[in-house]
Design a protein around this motif. Sequence first.
Motif, PDB file in Angstrom:
ATOM      1  N   UNK A   1      77.653  38.659  26.278  1.00  0.00           N
ATOM      2  CA  UNK A   1      78.377  38.768  27.225  1.00  0.00           C
ATOM      3  C   UNK A   1      79.825  39.767  27.014  1.00  0.00           C
ATOM      4  N   UNK A   2      80.232  40.634  27.445  1.00  0.00           N
ATOM      5  CA  UNK A   2      81.353  41.432  27.021  1.00  0.00           C
ATOM      6  C   UNK A   2      82.316  41.389  28.154  1.00  0.00           C
ATOM      7  N   UNK A   3      83.264  40.768  27.872  1.00  0.00           N
ATOM      8  CA  UNK A   3      84.622  40.685  28.802  1.00  0.00           C
ATOM      9  C   UNK A   3      85.525  41.635  28.630  1.00  0.00           C
ATOM     10  N   UNK A   4      85.785  42.548  29.643  1.00  0.00           N
ATOM     11  CA  UNK A   4      86.920  43.500  29.344  1.00  0.00           C
ATOM     12  C   UNK A   4      88.103  43.095  30.254  1.00  0.00           C
ATOM     13  N   UNK A   5      89.323  43.252  29.875  1.00  0.00           N
ATOM     14  CA  UNK A   5      90.404  42.937  30.499  1.00  0.00           C
ATOM     15  C   UNK A   5      91.008  44.323  30.926  1.00  0.00           C
ATOM     16  N   UNK A   6      91.563  44.646  31.965  1.00  0.00           N
ATOM     17  CA  UNK A   6      91.964  46.103  32.556  1.00  0.00           C
ATOM     18  C   UNK A   6      92.995  46.024  33.532  1.00  0.00           C
TER      19      UNK A   6
ATOM     20  N   UNK B   1      82.855  41.517  33.614  1.00  0.00           N
ATOM     21  CA  UNK B   1      81.864  40.883  32.844  1.00  0.00           C
ATOM     22  C   UNK B   1      80.595  41.394  32.724  1.00  0.00           C
ATOM     23  N   UNK B   2      80.181  41.797  31.579  1.00  0.00           N
ATOM     24  CA  UNK B   2      79.026  42.842  31.602  1.00  0.00           C
ATOM     25  C   UNK B   2      77.900  41.924  30.624  1.00  0.00           C
ATOM     26  N   UNK B   3      76.728  41.620  30.959  1.00  0.00           N
ATOM     27  CA  UNK B   3      75.802  41.310  30.258  1.00  0.00           C
ATOM     28  C   UNK B   3      74.758  42.255  29.706  1.00  0.00           C
TER      29      UNK B   3
ATOM     30  N   UNK C   1      75.796  44.805  15.627  1.00  0.00           N
ATOM     31  CA  UNK C   1      76.275  45.920  15.244  1.00  0.00           C
ATOM     32  C   UNK C   1      76.707  46.853  16.306  1.00  0.00           C
ATOM     33  N   UNK C   2      75.732  47.026  17.334  1.00  0.00           N
ATOM     34  CA  UNK C   2      75.838  48.218  18.375  1.00  0.00           C
ATOM     35  C   UNK C   2      76.666  47.584  19.345  1.00  0.00           C
ATOM     36  N   UNK C   3      76.844  46.094  19.671  1.00  0.00           N
ATOM     37  CA  UNK C   3      77.920  45.613  20.747  1.00  0.00           C
ATOM     38  C   UNK C   3      79.374  45.839  19.999  1.00  0.00           C
ATOM     39  N   UNK C   4      79.708  45.764  18.802  1.00  0.00           N
ATOM     40  CA  UNK C   4      80.677  45.914  18.295  1.00  0.00           C
ATOM     41  C   UNK C   4      81.462  47.181  18.429  1.00  0.00           C
ATOM     42  N   UNK C   5      80.397  48.382  18.028  1.00  0.00           N
ATOM     43  CA  UNK C   5      80.815  49.604  18.259  1.00  0.00           C
ATOM     44  C   UNK C   5      81.059  50.047  19.922  1.00  0.00           C
ATOM     45  N   UNK C   6      80.420  49.240  20.893  1.00  0.00           N
ATOM     46  CA  UNK C   6      80.561  49.532  22.293  1.00  0.00           C
ATOM     47  C   UNK C   6      81.900  49.068  22.669  1.00  0.00           C
ATOM     48  N   UNK C   7      82.095  47.828  22.107  1.00  0.00           N
ATOM     49  CA  UNK C   7      83.504  47.265  22.464  1.00  0.00           C
ATOM     50  C   UNK C   7      84.773  48.173  21.970  1.00  0.00           C
TER      51      UNK C   7
ATOM     52  N   UNK D   1      89.224  52.011  23.895  1.00  0.00           N
ATOM     53  CA  UNK D   1      89.969  53.233  23.595  1.00  0.00           C
ATOM     54  C   UNK D   1      90.370  53.729  25.032  1.00  0.00           C
ATOM     55  N   UNK D   2      89.649  53.199  25.935  1.00  0.00           N
ATOM     56  CA  UNK D   2      89.851  53.524  27.471  1.00  0.00           C
ATOM     57  C   UNK D   2      91.232  53.294  27.636  1.00  0.00           C
ATOM     58  N   UNK D   3      92.329  54.019  28.081  1.00  0.00           N
ATOM     59  CA  UNK D   3      93.734  53.824  28.192  1.00  0.00           C
ATOM     60  C   UNK D   3      94.003  52.565  29.109  1.00  0.00           C
ATOM     61  N   UNK D   4      93.334  52.095  30.318  1.00  0.00           N
ATOM     62  CA  UNK D   4      93.510  51.326  30.804  1.00  0.00           C
ATOM     63  C   UNK D   4      93.231  49.839  30.494  1.00  0.00           C
ATOM     64  N   UNK D   5      92.311  49.914  29.421  1.00  0.00           N
ATOM     65  CA  UNK D   5      91.751  48.702  28.989  1.00  0.00           C
ATOM     66  C   UNK D   5      92.797  48.037  28.091  1.00  0.00           C
ATOM     67  N   UNK D   6      92.896  46.631  28.298  1.00  0.00           N
ATOM     68  CA  UNK D   6      94.035  45.897  27.652  1.00  0.00           C
ATOM     69  C   UNK D   6      93.420  45.401  26.362  1.00  0.00           C
ATOM     70  N   UNK D   7      92.061  44.599  26.405  1.00  0.00           N
ATOM     71  CA  UNK D   7      91.215  44.021  25.541  1.00  0.00           C
ATOM     72  C   UNK D   7      90.077  43.874  26.042  1.00  0.00           C
ATOM     73  N   UNK D   8      89.005  44.023  25.196  1.00  0.00           N
ATOM     74  CA  UNK D   8      87.496  43.563  25.118  1.00  0.00           C
ATOM     75  C   UNK D   8      87.199  42.703  24.389  1.00  0.00           C
ATOM     76  N   UNK D   9      86.237  41.832  24.692  1.00  0.00           N
ATOM     77  CA  UNK D   9      85.522  40.759  23.722  1.00  0.00           C
ATOM     78  C   UNK D   9      84.133  40.743  23.820  1.00  0.00           C
TER      79      UNK D   9
END
Length: 177
Positions: A10-15, A53-55, A61-67, A72-80
């Motif tokens: 589960x990827x959480x992206x705060x934007x 919230x992305x499933x 290894x790949x999820x770390x790279x994607x996060x 790197x997107x300017x509007x993204x505050x933090x992703x977990x």
Amino acid sequence: MEEENRQYFTISVYTENNIGLVNRISAIFLKRHVNLLSMTASESEIEDVYRFTILVKMTEEKVKKIVGQIEKQIEVIKAFYHTDSETISQETALYKVASGLLFDEPQIQNIIKRSGASIVTVNKKFFVISKTGRRIETEALYSALKPYGLLQFVRSGRIAVSKEAMNISDILKDFDE
């Protein structure tokens, strides 16, 4: 070997809430040929901050790279990212069934009751059942109702909270300083 190491994340992206961000985030997955199993967006616990919230199912290894790419997107505050054991998650499903079955097939009432679902509306032509729970639970109810003829079925994407604090408020305080 890589297939064996794939698991659900589960990827959480705060934007910030900006037009076009959904397209850019989904493009990151598209470029890497990663299928999104679900994606939801809503306000977060912080005013003017939104959360995706992305499933996905992939290797760590790949999820770390994607996060990293998402951040790197300017509007993204933090992703977990979190494994299933690190989150509490739910989905909601709606099942539309012909009304006559509610009376002609008494076992449907038992299926609804055993599943912990509820009937949200009934009219002459159809009734709608709502079930909230883990995906395995919404799929089990789907399988139980399918032989009776579902008129429609829809399931939301995953919503989740992490068991551990993500400290997004602390991260935002650092931006203000």
